[in-house]
Design an enzyme around this catalytic site. Structure first.
Site, PDB file in Angstrom:
ATOM      1  N   ALA A  37       0.845  -1.195   0.000  1.00  0.00           N
ATOM      2  CA  ALA A  37       0.000   0.000   0.000  1.00  0.00           C
ATOM      3  C   ALA A  37       0.877   1.241   0.000  1.00  0.00           C
ATOM      4  O   ALA A  37       2.093   1.158   0.082  1.00  0.00           O
ATOM      5  CB  ALA A  37      -0.897  -0.003   1.234  1.00  0.00           C
ATOM      6  N   CYS A  38       0.245   2.381  -0.096  1.00  0.00           N
ATOM      7  CA  CYS A  38       0.921   3.667  -0.021  1.00  0.00           C
ATOM      8  C   CYS A  38       0.243   4.512   1.047  1.00  0.00           C
ATOM      9  O   CYS A  38      -0.945   4.362   1.303  1.00  0.00           O
ATOM     10  CB  CYS A  38       0.822   4.404  -1.348  1.00  0.00           C
TER      11      CYS A  38
END
Length: 178
Positions: A37-38
């Site tokens: 994820a970011c």
């Protein structure tokens, strides 16, 4: 309590540096090793004279071989979806874009069946000459709907470029997304 005295908001043992360190370590160990994820952090003081600051993480188990691209105005672009369904435009604003194209250029687009374009695809962060910044975030669990009638559009690998190329303000970017 009077001014200058210690506030007893927690027991003395809870304020121990060793206890806090053990608690922080326990929380850290509970985090997943790789989240795919970011995360973005934005510091915006509204109408103050302080600048808006943004930072991001790319929490992945592999490097993206990022490149920093300087994109001039006047570049002709398309949405990366193929000839019949890609939006086309000519960039109004120059920009500096961080791109994951080192990694991405080794892959093939599911839209076109062709290799991703090193210079056009993969922009994930950037700022244009008007001061607009854009940041693409990704979450592995996201599910995208299948579109039967393919409208003219822009693939997510060119979305940041589309916004930076065409918009000077957040208001313009929001309008461009509709």
């Amino acid at each position: 309590k009077t001014f200058g005295s210690r506030l007893d908001c927690a027991p003395a043992r809870a304020r121990s540096p060793h206890r806090m360190a053990r608690t922080a370590l326990a929380y850290f160990l509970l985090l997943p090793a790789c989240s795919l994820a970011c995360t973005r952090i934005l510091f915006n003081r509204g109408n103050s004279s302080l600048p808006v600051l943004a930072a991001r993480t790319m929490d992945w188990d592999h490097p993206f071989d990022d490149y920093l691209l300087v994109v001039p105005r006047g570049v002709t672009m398309d949405g990366g979806l193929g000839a019949k369904t890609s939006k086309t435009w000519t960039s109004k604003y120059g920009s500096v874009v961080s791109s994951v194209n080192g990694w991405l250029s080794t892959l093939v687009s599911s839209h076109t069946g062709k290799a991703f374009d090193f210079l056009k695809d993969g922009g994930v962060d950037g700022v244009n000459e008007a001061g607009l910044a854009a940041h693409a975030l990704y979450l592995e669990e996201t599910q995208y709907a299948t579109v039967k009638d393919k409208p003219v559009g822009v693939t997510y690998m060119r979305w940041v470029r589309y916004l930076l190329d065409n918009c000077a303000t957040v208001k313009e970017a929001v309008k461009a997304m509709h």
